[in-house]
Design a protein around this motif. Structure first.
Motif, mmCIF file in Angstrom:
data_model
loop_
_atom_site.group_PDB
_atom_site.id
_atom_site.type_symbol
_atom_site.label_atom_id
_atom_site.label_comp_id
_atom_site.label_asym_id
_atom_site.label_seq_id
_atom_site.Cartn_x
_atom_site.Cartn_y
_atom_site.Cartn_z
ATOM 1 N N VAL A 219 0.963 -1.223 -0.225
ATOM 2 C CA VAL A 219 -0.271 -0.174 0.035
ATOM 3 C C VAL A 219 1.200 1.887 -0.252
ATOM 4 C CG1 VAL A 219 -1.970 1.430 1.287
ATOM 5 C CG2 VAL A 219 -2.079 -1.237 1.342
ATOM 6 N N GLN A 220 0.582 1.931 -1.566
ATOM 7 C CA GLN A 220 1.486 3.610 -0.812
ATOM 8 C C GLN A 220 0.707 4.074 -0.368
ATOM 9 O OE1 GLN A 220 2.806 4.569 -5.560
ATOM 10 N NE2 GLN A 220 1.710 2.485 -5.836
ATOM 11 N N GLN A 221 0.994 5.118 0.883
ATOM 12 C CA GLN A 221 0.049 5.966 1.976
ATOM 13 C C GLN A 221 0.641 7.155 1.535
ATOM 14 O OE1 GLN A 221 0.481 4.240 6.266
ATOM 15 N NE2 GLN A 221 1.098 2.511 5.243
ATOM 16 N N TYR A 222 -0.218 8.409 1.324
ATOM 17 C CA TYR A 222 0.003 9.664 1.173
ATOM 18 C C TYR A 222 -0.925 10.786 2.081
ATOM 19 C CZ TYR A 222 1.657 7.522 -3.309
ATOM 20 O OH TYR A 222 2.176 7.738 -4.751
ATOM 21 N N HIS A 315 -8.321 2.129 -4.401
ATOM 22 C CA HIS A 315 -7.736 3.170 -3.210
ATOM 23 C C HIS A 315 -8.432 3.405 -1.484
ATOM 24 C CE1 HIS A 315 -6.380 4.772 -7.278
ATOM 25 N NE2 HIS A 315 -5.867 5.901 -6.355
ATOM 26 N N VAL A 316 -8.375 3.774 -0.770
ATOM 27 C CA VAL A 316 -9.072 3.402 -0.121
ATOM 28 C C VAL A 316 -8.397 5.803 0.600
ATOM 29 C CG1 VAL A 316 -8.821 3.370 2.823
ATOM 30 C CG2 VAL A 316 -8.879 1.387 0.816
ATOM 31 N N ILE A 317 -9.447 5.747 1.010
ATOM 32 C CA ILE A 317 -9.298 7.452 0.836
ATOM 33 C C ILE A 317 -9.807 8.398 2.571
ATOM 34 C CG2 ILE A 317 -10.291 9.914 0.507
ATOM 35 C CD1 ILE A 317 -10.551 9.107 -2.482
ATOM 36 N N ASN A 318 -9.161 8.293 3.476
ATOM 37 C CA ASN A 318 -9.618 8.806 4.932
ATOM 38 C C ASN A 318 -9.862 10.214 4.496
ATOM 39 O OD1 ASN A 318 -8.445 6.042 5.900
ATOM 40 N ND2 ASN A 318 -6.668 6.952 4.923
ATOM 41 N N TYR A 328 -6.502 2.856 11.443
ATOM 42 C CA TYR A 328 -6.400 2.875 10.162
ATOM 43 C C TYR A 328 -5.709 1.800 9.127
ATOM 44 C CZ TYR A 328 -2.667 5.073 7.076
ATOM 45 O OH TYR A 328 -2.050 5.115 6.058
ATOM 46 N N VAL A 329 -5.206 0.316 9.909
ATOM 47 C CA VAL A 329 -4.731 -0.180 9.752
ATOM 48 C C VAL A 329 -5.490 -1.148 8.646
ATOM 49 C CG1 VAL A 329 -3.547 -2.061 10.363
ATOM 50 C CG2 VAL A 329 -2.827 -0.661 11.901
ATOM 51 N N HIS A 330 -6.883 -1.024 9.822
ATOM 52 C CA HIS A 330 -7.594 -2.099 9.252
ATOM 53 C C HIS A 330 -8.861 -1.147 8.183
ATOM 54 C CE1 HIS A 330 -8.114 -4.855 12.965
ATOM 55 N NE2 HIS A 330 -8.796 -3.116 13.473
ATOM 56 N N ARG A 331 -8.132 -0.165 7.774
ATOM 57 C CA ARG A 331 -9.272 1.079 6.700
ATOM 58 C C ARG A 331 -8.375 0.554 5.787
ATOM 59 N NH1 ARG A 331 -10.358 7.164 8.467
ATOM 60 N NH2 ARG A 331 -11.761 6.669 9.813
ATOM 61 N N ILE A 332 -7.331 0.425 5.463
ATOM 62 C CA ILE A 332 -6.027 0.604 4.472
ATOM 63 C C ILE A 332 -6.171 -0.744 4.497
ATOM 64 C CG2 ILE A 332 -5.242 2.724 4.423
ATOM 65 C CD1 ILE A 332 -2.665 1.088 5.378
ATOM 66 N N GLY A 333 -5.895 -1.985 5.230
ATOM 67 C CA GLY A 333 -5.892 -3.285 4.697
ATOM 68 C C GLY A 333 -7.390 -3.861 3.735
ATOM 69 N N ARG A 334 -8.028 -2.388 3.372
ATOM 70 C CA ARG A 334 -9.232 -3.392 2.267
ATOM 71 C C ARG A 334 -8.364 -3.086 1.324
ATOM 72 N NH1 ARG A 334 -12.872 -5.637 4.758
ATOM 73 N NH2 ARG A 334 -11.698 -5.702 6.697
ATOM 74 N N THR A 335 -6.871 -2.944 0.716
ATOM 75 C CA THR A 335 -6.719 -2.717 -0.862
ATOM 76 C C THR A 335 -5.860 -3.089 -0.438
ATOM 77 O OG1 THR A 335 -5.856 -1.264 -2.540
ATOM 78 C CG2 THR A 335 -5.384 -0.223 0.026
#
Length: 488
Positions: A219-222, A315-318, A328-335
């Protein structure tokens, strides 16, 4: 290693071949052998690593080798899930893996008529996937019992704790038979979760396929720093300019999720929302539309999104950062699932900077900062008006998804980390008015002034007339109640 090397029963191997599954994931390769031996297990793995198959396959093997009648009004295998969507997803996975076996699989959760569930459980089921609240309702109505449970699975234990299910869980565990196999799975394992597992696991095998609270490597995180009121304009611009296959957009509140959808629809962008205020039919329809590609944007709160397992989420957009770093770990784990790459984008307001620092500290990953677009002021001015809701109303002028929500009805979703961790006033402290009882010692009553006694009392006595229910002189079915009251 192949699945056939694990010693699973032939019908299960055939079902895996039908799905083109031949190589187990790390959590499956480590968990299946001890589970086949009947051991208890405590598994730690990120979302999307194949945890469901890790406990489903050995459990189905047990059913194949130990056939027996299912007890009436009970189940042989109980799986507890924090959300409806996750429960439905787990049940679907079991049906796929057990397609060549004659087993009954059912789900029970809120949002659907309970009487239909009661009828479906009368003859008993082999495998039951349930949320704690509805399961307790069924037990209290004496429509179900846990006396037949041979395998107990607690999935997403950390989310269970975040949603306040600790006391219901402890209550349910006490109802289980002592002789059973226990399986405990969690994406993270803080101290509180470990203590919960120790209460019902018996000499468990511990399996961990990733360091605690790490994020997916692909996951690339921005992160982009932006004022809260300008986030909607940035989101609309991002969705229009980025190449997005499917995107999950996270908000903190249910009303915020609906507001984001209306602004996107006002800009001509199709999107759907999923949260606790939606009916089960609405949540299922939204998830199906997202899964089948009819809409590419799903706006969700943390609780509703925990059970979403959709391939192809690029994409996961917070839209708003969680104030609990593990979320946050659970959120971006969707991608970045099933070997794919993924992108996580976070919109960070000034008051959310501490949340970002906590996330980077626990994940050991520093998000790459992306500046606002050069013409962002113009983008903000040209933000289209939101589409009206079903009542014809439009969101407030801010359109920020949160500050306009601070009025009545904009609390975080029940059970969410934001609700659970909000600062509360000291226990027992209440706003004090000028009423006389606010300052009197407990147990004392202010004396009534002369002539102000209760109706029917003597002047100045403050006496009360004995309780009489409505009816003909308090007789009949009310007579016993009246005597009991007057005899106190």
């Amino acid at each position: 290693m192949q699945f056939q090397d694990l010693g699973l029963a032939e019908p299960i191997i055939r079902a895996l071949a039908a799905k083109n599954y031949d190589t187990p994931t790390p959590i499956q390769a480590q968990a299946i052998p001890p589970l086949l031996e009947g051991r208890d297990l405590c598994g730690v793995a990120q979302t999307g690593t194949g945890k469901t198959a890790a406990f489903a396959l050995p459990s189905l093997d047990y059913f194949h080798r130990n056939p027996k009648h299912t007890p009436l009004h009970s189940t042989r295998m109980l799986i507890l899930s924090p959300t409806r969507e996750l429960a439905a997803q787990i049940a679907d996975s079991f049906r796929d893996y057990a397609r060549f076996m004659r087993l009954t699989i059912a789900t029970v959760f809120g949002g659907v008529p309970i009487n239909k569930q009661i009828r479906g459980l009368q003859a008993g089921v082999d495998i039951l996937v349930a949320t704690p609240g509805r399961l307790i309702d069924l037990i209290e109505q004496r429509a179900f019992h846990l006396g037949g449970v041979e395998i107990f699975v607690l999935d997403e234990a950390d989310q269970m704790m975040d949603m306040g299910f600790i006391q219901p869980l402890k209550r349910l565990v006490k109802m289980l038979p002592k002789e059973r196999q226990n399986l405990f799975f969690s994406a993270t394992m803080p101290k509180e979760i470990a203590e919960l597992g120790s209460q019902f696991l018996n000499d468990p095998v511990r399996v961990s396929v990733a360091p605690q609270s790490t994020t997916a490597e692909r996951v690339q995180q921005y992160a982009t720093f932006v004022n809260q009121a300008e986030k909607q304009a940035l989101l609309t611009h991002t969705v229009k300019t980025e190449e997005i296959d499917r995107a999950l957009i996270f908000t903190r509140t249910k009303h915020g999720a609906d507001r984001v959808v209306r602004y996107l629809e006002g800009a001509g962008i199709a999107a759907v929302a999923i949260h606790g205020n939606k009916s089960q039919a609405q949540r299922t329809a939204a998830l199906q539309a997202f899964r089948h590609g009819h809409v590419k944007l799903l706006v969700a709160t943390d609780i509703a999104a925990r059970g979403i397992d959709v391939s192809g989420v690029s994409h996961v957009i917070n839209f708003e950062l969680p104030n609990v770093a593990e979320q946050y770990v659970h959120r971006i784990g969707r991608t970045a699932r099933a070997g794919a790459d993924g992108i996580a984008v976070s919109f960070v307001a000034d008051d959310e900077r501490p949340f970002l620092r906590a996330i980077e500290r626990i994940t050991r990953v520093k998000c790459e900062v992306v500046p606002l677009p050069e013409n962002f002021a113009e983008i903000q001015r040209n933000l289209p008006k939101p589409a009206p809701d079903r009542r014809g109303a439009r969101p407030g002028p801010r359109g920020d998804g949160r500050r306009a929500d601070q009025g009545r009805g904009a609390r975080p979703e029940r059970g969410s980390p934001d609700r659970a961790h909000r600062p509360d006033r000291p226990q027992g402290e209440r706003p004090q008015g000028d009423r006389v009882h606010a300052e009197r010692p407990r147990g004392e009553r202010p004396a009534r002034a002369a002539g102000q006694g209760a109706p029917g009392a003597g002047a100045g006595e403050g006496a009360r007339r004995p309780f009489r229910p409505r009816g003909k002189g308090g007789v009949g079915q009310h007579q016993g109640a009246v005597r009991k009251f007057e005899g106190r």
